[in-house]
Scaffold this motif. Structure first.
Motif, mmCIF file in Angstrom:
data_model
loop_
_atom_site.group_PDB
_atom_site.id
_atom_site.type_symbol
_atom_site.label_atom_id
_atom_site.label_comp_id
_atom_site.label_asym_id
_atom_site.label_seq_id
_atom_site.Cartn_x
_atom_site.Cartn_y
_atom_site.Cartn_z
ATOM 1 N N ALA A 220 51.679 -20.403 -3.736
ATOM 2 C CA ALA A 220 52.829 -19.731 -4.355
ATOM 3 C C ALA A 220 52.374 -18.612 -5.273
ATOM 4 N N ALA A 221 51.323 -18.852 -6.052
ATOM 5 C CA ALA A 221 50.822 -17.826 -6.968
ATOM 6 C C ALA A 221 50.239 -16.645 -6.197
ATOM 7 N N ARG A 222 49.545 -16.913 -5.098
ATOM 8 C CA ARG A 222 48.958 -15.835 -4.302
ATOM 9 C C ARG A 222 50.047 -14.983 -3.648
ATOM 10 N N VAL A 223 51.122 -15.604 -3.208
ATOM 11 C CA VAL A 223 52.238 -14.834 -2.637
ATOM 12 C C VAL A 223 52.818 -13.905 -3.699
ATOM 13 N N ALA A 224 52.949 -14.394 -4.917
ATOM 14 C CA ALA A 224 53.451 -13.551 -6.012
ATOM 15 C C ALA A 224 52.503 -12.390 -6.276
ATOM 16 N N ASP A 225 51.199 -12.625 -6.151
ATOM 17 C CA ASP A 225 50.224 -11.557 -6.366
ATOM 18 C C ASP A 225 50.413 -10.406 -5.388
ATOM 19 N N LEU A 226 50.918 -10.710 -4.186
ATOM 20 C CA LEU A 226 51.112 -9.675 -3.167
ATOM 21 C C LEU A 226 52.319 -8.789 -3.444
ATOM 22 N N ALA A 227 53.260 -9.281 -4.208
ATOM 23 C CA ALA A 227 54.519 -8.566 -4.410
ATOM 24 C C ALA A 227 54.322 -7.355 -5.307
ATOM 25 N N HIS A 228 55.160 -6.344 -5.078
ATOM 26 C CA HIS A 228 55.254 -5.205 -5.972
ATOM 27 C C HIS A 228 56.430 -5.442 -6.923
ATOM 28 N N GLY A 229 56.504 -4.628 -7.969
ATOM 29 C CA GLY A 229 57.603 -4.766 -8.904
ATOM 30 C C GLY A 229 58.950 -4.606 -8.215
ATOM 31 N N GLY A 230 59.864 -5.512 -8.486
ATOM 32 C CA GLY A 230 61.184 -5.474 -7.854
ATOM 33 C C GLY A 230 61.269 -6.230 -6.555
ATOM 34 N N GLU A 231 60.135 -6.731 -6.037
ATOM 35 C CA GLU A 231 60.121 -7.435 -4.758
ATOM 36 C C GLU A 231 60.175 -8.943 -4.956
ATOM 37 N N VAL A 232 60.741 -9.610 -3.930
ATOM 38 C CA VAL A 232 60.667 -11.067 -3.823
ATOM 39 C C VAL A 232 60.025 -11.378 -2.482
ATOM 40 N N LEU A 233 58.888 -12.035 -2.492
ATOM 41 C CA LEU A 233 58.201 -12.407 -1.261
ATOM 42 C C LEU A 233 58.211 -13.917 -1.103
#
Length: 274
Positions: A220-233
């Protein structure tokens, strides 16, 4: 004959007196032994009883001092790389129980990680006094939507949140509402656009002491690391957990490697319904 009988009676009387004295001595020994056993039990109970917890203020001060520099340096990744004691929320016993109850009987839970993009640079630009106000407004928006969708904050570190949801769609909708609300918040708008990255993953975790551990937490933390500002992945597990009529849209991104996790992983962008 009479003399012999008298001697016998005297002897029996003496034996009776001796036996009574022995019984009294035995009773005193039993009473003393009982009191000693009671004392030992009390001592053992005191030794085994956990010490009273320190106040929340004391715990907060200790943890803030230990984590401040680490959070500034590592951001959301620090939530996984730091020790539990460094980043855990100062939750009460009831709150810890609520956190553990978010997981299903098989340990499955939906985890939501977020942080503010480029938070260190923003802090430097705005100054500490203003940054504290920005964090307060940011936290208010996140906690409001998390509570609305019945999520439970597991822990926070600086501008980073780790949140547990029982329902995957609820986690996605909370994330989308947060992304919609942040640009509209008056307290945040005056300081420019504050952009948040959010990553969501569903899987089995190990629960202990009001926290979650295991590979799926790191995912879950790694998926968040991939996101840009304003994104939900979201991970592919999120897509599988959503019902067909879920009130969100999914856009597939290319397969990616996640640091520390073997293989390639499909990641989806989570969007509001068309």
């Amino acid at each position: 004959m009479v003399i012999a009988l008298g001697v016998l009676c005297i002897g029996m009387f003496a034996v009776a007196i001796w036996l009574r004295q022995q019984n009294r001595g035995l009773e005193k020994q039993l009473v003393a032994a009982g009191e000693r056993i009671h004392e030992l039990e009390s001592d053992l109970d005191a030794a085994l009883r956990p010490p009273p917890p320190s106040s929340s203020a004391e715990r907060a001060v200790r943890r803030v001092l230990r984590t401040a520099s680490k959070v500034r340096e590592h951001g959301i990744t620090g939530l996984i790389q730091s020790t539990l004691e460094d980043v855990q929320t100062w939750a009460s016993a009831d709150e810890r129980a609520d956190i553990l109850n978010m997981a299903a009987s098989d340990g499955t839970v939906t985890l939501f990680f977020s942080d503010i993009e480029s938070s260190t640079q923003l802090n430097e630009q705005l100054g500490d006094a203003t940054w504290v106000k920005v964090l307060a407004a940011h936290d208010r928006v996140l906690r409001g939507r998390i509570a609305q969708y019945r999520g439970q904050v597991v822990k926070t570190a600086g501008d980073g949140f780790m949140v547990a949801f029982r329902d995957t769609e609820a986690a996605c909708r909370a994330a989308l509402d947060i992304q919609r609300d942040l640009p509209r918040d008056p307290a945040l708008r005056r300081h420019g656009r504050i952009q948040v990255r959010i990553g969501i993953h569903t899987g089995q975790v190990v629960a202990r002491d009001g926290d979650y551990f295991g590979r799926n937490v790191a995912m879950a933390a790694r998926v968040a690391d991939l996101a840009h500002g304003g994104e939900v992945l979201g991970s592919d597990a999120v897509r599988e957990a959503l019902d067909e009529d879920a009130a969100v849209e999914l856009a597939e991104m290319s397969s990616v490697e996640l640091r520390g996790l073997g293989g390639e992983h499909v990641v989806w962008q989570i969007l509001p319904p068309a």
